[in-house]
Design a protein around this motif. Structure first.
Motif, PDB file in Angstrom:
ATOM      1  N   ARG A 151       0.646 -47.924  11.793  1.00 52.91           N
ATOM      2  CA  ARG A 151       0.449 -49.344  12.097  1.00 52.91           C
ATOM      3  C   ARG A 151      -0.992 -49.773  11.846  1.00 52.91           C
ATOM      4  NH1 ARG A 151       1.992 -49.341  17.231  1.00 52.91           N
ATOM      5  NH2 ARG A 151       4.177 -49.713  16.680  1.00 52.91           N
ATOM      6  N   HIS A 152      -1.943 -48.875  12.109  1.00 53.02           N
ATOM      7  CA  HIS A 152      -3.352 -49.227  11.958  1.00 53.02           C
ATOM      8  C   HIS A 152      -3.961 -48.642  10.686  1.00 53.02           C
ATOM      9  CE1 HIS A 152      -3.695 -51.247  15.828  1.00 53.02           C
ATOM     10  NE2 HIS A 152      -2.916 -50.295  16.320  1.00 53.02           N
ATOM     11  N   ASP A 153      -3.104 -48.136   9.804  1.00 54.89           N
ATOM     12  CA  ASP A 153      -3.522 -47.668   8.488  1.00 54.89           C
ATOM     13  C   ASP A 153      -4.548 -46.543   8.559  1.00 54.89           C
ATOM     14  OD1 ASP A 153      -3.195 -47.721   5.730  1.00 54.89           O
ATOM     15  OD2 ASP A 153      -4.904 -49.052   5.413  1.00 54.89           O
ATOM     16  N   LEU A 154      -4.368 -45.642   9.525  1.00 56.64           N
ATOM     17  CA  LEU A 154      -5.149 -44.403   9.548  1.00 56.64           C
ATOM     18  C   LEU A 154      -4.317 -43.342   8.841  1.00 56.64           C
ATOM     19  CD1 LEU A 154      -7.596 -42.729  10.441  1.00 56.64           C
ATOM     20  CD2 LEU A 154      -6.392 -42.251  12.588  1.00 56.64           C
ATOM     21  N   SER A 155      -4.794 -42.872   7.714  1.00 57.48           N
ATOM     22  CA  SER A 155      -4.047 -41.899   6.912  1.00 57.48           C
ATOM     23  C   SER A 155      -3.670 -40.690   7.760  1.00 57.48           C
ATOM     24  CB  SER A 155      -4.904 -41.459   5.727  1.00 57.48           C
ATOM     25  OG  SER A 155      -4.255 -40.470   4.974  1.00 57.48           O
ATOM     26  N   PHE A 156      -2.434 -40.219   7.612  1.00 59.52           N
ATOM     27  CA  PHE A 156      -2.050 -39.008   8.341  1.00 59.52           C
ATOM     28  C   PHE A 156      -1.179 -38.093   7.481  1.00 59.52           C
ATOM     29  CE2 PHE A 156       1.482 -41.861   9.252  1.00 59.52           C
ATOM     30  CZ  PHE A 156       2.604 -41.030   9.296  1.00 59.52           C
ATOM     31  N   GLN A 157      -1.287 -36.807   7.789  1.00 65.42           N
ATOM     32  CA  GLN A 157      -0.491 -35.770   7.165  1.00 65.42           C
ATOM     33  C   GLN A 157       0.466 -35.203   8.202  1.00 65.42           C
ATOM     34  OE1 GLN A 157      -3.102 -32.725   5.664  1.00 65.42           O
ATOM     35  NE2 GLN A 157      -4.410 -34.162   4.559  1.00 65.42           N
ATOM     36  N   VAL A 158       1.589 -34.689   7.740  1.00 60.94           N
ATOM     37  CA  VAL A 158       2.499 -33.945   8.606  1.00 60.94           C
ATOM     38  C   VAL A 158       2.290 -32.461   8.349  1.00 60.94           C
ATOM     39  CG1 VAL A 158       4.906 -33.427   9.162  1.00 60.94           C
ATOM     40  CG2 VAL A 158       4.205 -35.794   8.710  1.00 60.94           C
ATOM     41  N   HIS A 159       2.080 -31.708   9.423  1.00 59.34           N
ATOM     42  CA  HIS A 159       1.917 -30.260   9.339  1.00 59.34           C
ATOM     43  C   HIS A 159       3.144 -29.591   9.951  1.00 59.34           C
ATOM     44  CE1 HIS A 159      -2.788 -30.517   9.148  1.00 59.34           C
ATOM     45  NE2 HIS A 159      -2.174 -31.072   8.107  1.00 59.34           N
ATOM     46  N   PHE A 160       3.880 -28.882   9.127  1.00 58.39           N
ATOM     47  CA  PHE A 160       5.144 -28.263   9.532  1.00 58.39           C
ATOM     48  C   PHE A 160       4.987 -26.752   9.452  1.00 58.39           C
ATOM     49  CE2 PHE A 160       9.434 -26.685   8.362  1.00 58.39           C
ATOM     50  CZ  PHE A 160      10.207 -27.220   9.389  1.00 58.39           C
ATOM     51  N   SER A 161       5.100 -26.066  10.596  1.00 52.93           N
ATOM     52  CA  SER A 161       4.984 -24.610  10.633  1.00 52.93           C
ATOM     53  C   SER A 161       6.359 -23.990  10.419  1.00 52.93           C
ATOM     54  CB  SER A 161       4.405 -24.146  11.984  1.00 52.93           C
ATOM     55  OG  SER A 161       3.083 -24.624  12.145  1.00 52.93           O
ATOM     56  N   VAL A 162       6.523 -23.275   9.305  1.00 50.89           N
ATOM     57  CA  VAL A 162       7.823 -22.739   8.927  1.00 50.89           C
ATOM     58  C   VAL A 162       8.127 -21.460   9.696  1.00 50.89           C
ATOM     59  CG1 VAL A 162       9.264 -21.965   7.004  1.00 50.89           C
ATOM     60  CG2 VAL A 162       7.498 -23.694   6.616  1.00 50.89           C
ATOM     61  N   THR A 163       9.299 -21.437  10.343  1.00 47.74           N
ATOM     62  CA  THR A 163       9.777 -20.246  11.052  1.00 47.74           C
ATOM     63  C   THR A 163      11.231 -20.015  10.666  1.00 47.74           C
ATOM     64  OG1 THR A 163      10.625 -21.457  12.978  1.00 47.74           O
ATOM     65  CG2 THR A 163       8.285 -20.841  13.016  1.00 47.74           C
ATOM     66  N   GLU A 164      11.787 -18.904  11.112  1.00 52.43           N
ATOM     67  CA  GLU A 164      13.205 -18.647  10.863  1.00 52.43           C
ATOM     68  C   GLU A 164      14.069 -19.754  11.465  1.00 52.43           C
ATOM     69  OE1 GLU A 164      15.146 -16.369   9.275  1.00 52.43           O
ATOM     70  OE2 GLU A 164      13.397 -15.428   8.369  1.00 52.43           O
ATOM     71  N   ALA A 165      13.629 -20.295  12.607  1.00 56.24           N
ATOM     72  CA  ALA A 165      14.440 -21.292  13.314  1.00 56.24           C
ATOM     73  C   ALA A 165      14.500 -22.631  12.609  1.00 56.24           C
ATOM     74  CB  ALA A 165      13.909 -21.470  14.737  1.00 56.24           C
ATOM     75  N   ASN A 166      13.465 -22.975  11.825  1.00 52.69           N
ATOM     76  CA  ASN A 166      13.438 -24.319  11.239  1.00 52.69           C
ATOM     77  C   ASN A 166      13.376 -24.323   9.712  1.00 52.69           C
ATOM     78  OD1 ASN A 166      10.788 -23.712  10.559  1.00 52.69           O
ATOM     79  ND2 ASN A 166       9.871 -25.075  12.081  1.00 52.69           N
TER      80      ASN A 166
END
Length: 434
Positions: A151-166
């Motif tokens: 909403r406020h245009d602050l750039s963001f990244q998604v960090h996804f930690s890969v495990t057997e479950a996901n």
């Protein structure tokens, strides 16, 4: 015009663990972060962090600095340090679980000079994410934090930690990151250290499968930057599939390789310097030595810059592109130089595939083209330079100009240009380079 050559050990990325305190209790935490009730008495002070940022800027003002934790938003002096680093010309970002990213805090971070946030999200299933993070309701608060950034245009990244479950969620996570407005999606592959020693790591077969999935999506993504992190095997897989892939060090791209000790290190909350978060052995402390001396002289870093690898890693043709995960070798085999136990590739005993290096027969660049190149993030610069000069030679021309660069950008990203995250970084580099 002659271009300056990058050195082998330029610092591109520095992670500073600001605190061990955290508002979560994540099962995989390499730092073994403590609860909010812990005092954090020995944490680096505001002055100590600002002095560190001064030293880093003097060494290489193009460095990206990630202020992380624990949970860095717990520190009330975070904005002071962001402002200081930004005024030094550094690219300042925050690594957070996102739960404390209220609208007011997002605006405060922006005003202080933050260029973006890396926000951890470990499942699209709220219950699974909450269980992994050890806090009921964590998923909902993280979603709210992402929305406040958007909403406020602050750039963001998604960090996804890969495990057997996901691991099965990888394709869906790509779709989610694109839909929620993230600029980058980073897939992290854990090494079981710290509190994470009790976790079950992803299997080698799943590891290989997921890396192939990431490569499939990355090759066809124009609007979202997708990267594998802590997964040097990605370089080998990309090269196997296409020796001319722009995603390997053979073409000058360092972004998907292990850069620990060569272009990256991290600082602990108490000032210790380690090659990466998953290698716990400290090579120095900024309270006792200058950062420059540690970076340039520490034997522990030198060992990783000129590794004497053992086992199949030592005889693999991909030793210089991949080299295996040294942290995983240390955690599972007790030896930094041993074979990465999570690689099932059998070396073919062929010639070693070498990274791209700049040659003496480099083409001249126009002043405007050189200025544009210097604004490109350092980890991409060698690849862009090689690509541009090859293209100009194919055209039968003798100098790289701005038109050539614009043509190559359109060929890669389409008429809309590169993803917004890359545009933001280029814009920042432009501001600090005049």
């Amino acid at each position: 015009m002659t271009l300056a050559t990058q050195t082998e050990n330029d610092l591109y990325l520095l992670a500073v663990n600001m605190t061990r305190r955290c508002n979560l209790n994540c099962a995989h935490c390499y730092l073994d972060a403590k609860t909010l009730r812990e005092s954090g008495e020995d944490e680096l002070t505001t002055t100590e962090v600002c002095n560190l940022l001064d030293q880093v800027a003097e060494h290489n003002p193009e460095t990206m600095v990630v202020l992380t934790g624990g949970e860095p938003l717990i520190r009330k002096d975070l904005e002071t340090m962001l402002t200081h680093g930004s005024e030094c010309g550094l690219f300042m970002v925050i690594g957070t679980n996102g739960m404390m990213l209220t609208e007011r805090r997002v605006q405060s971070l922006q005003a202080a000079g933050a260029m973006g946030c890396g926000i951890s999200l470990d499942s699209l299933d709220p219950a699974q994410h909450d269980a992994f993070r050890g806090y009921p309701g964590a998923w909902q608060k993280t979603m709210a934090g992402m929305e406040n950034c958007r909403r406020h245009d602050l750039s963001f990244q998604v960090h996804f930690s890969v495990t057997e479950a996901n691991a099965a969620e990888v394709p869906a996570m790509v779709d989610f990151a694109r839909a929620c407005g993230a600029r980058v999606l980073n897939f992290f592959f854990l090494v079981c250290t710290g509190r994470g020693e009790s976790m079950s790591d992803i299997s080698p077969m799943a590891y290989e499968r997921v890396l192939n999935q990431i490569l499939d999506t990355q090759e066809h993504s124009e609007d979202l930057i997708i990267r594998a992190r802590c997964a040097p095997h990605f370089q080998r897989i990309a090269h196997q599939r296409n020796p001319d892939s722009l995603l390997t060090r053979a073409q000058g791209y360092d972004g998907s390789s292990c850069i620990a000790a060569t272009h990256y290190c991290r600082i602990t909350p108490e000032g210790g310097v380690t090659a990466c978060p998953y290698i716990p052995d400290e090579v120095g402390n900024i309270r006792q030595q200058t950062f420059k001396d540690i970076w340039e002289q520490a034997p522990g870093l030198q060992q990783l810059r000129q590794p004497q690898l053992q086992g199949k890693c030592g005889r693999c043709e991909y030793i210089q592109l991949c080299g295996g995960c040294r942290a995983r070798a240390l955690a599972m085999e007790g030896d930094l130089m041993q074979t990465d136990p999570w690689c099932h590739y059998i070396p073919q005993e062929g010639s070693v595939i070498v990274p791209f290096t700049e040659h003496a027969d480099t083409l001249p660049w126009s002043q405007e083209a050189q200025q544009r190149l210097q604004r490109i993030p350092a980890f991409l610069r060698k690849m862009v330079k090689k690509r541009a000069e090859s293209y100009v030679r194919e055209q039968g021309e003798q100098e790289v100009n701005i038109t050539h660069l614009a043509t190559l950008v359109e060929k890669r990203f389409g008429k809309n240009g590169p993803p917004a995250a890359l545009k933001a970084k280029i814009k920042t580099q432009s501001t600090h380079h005049g």
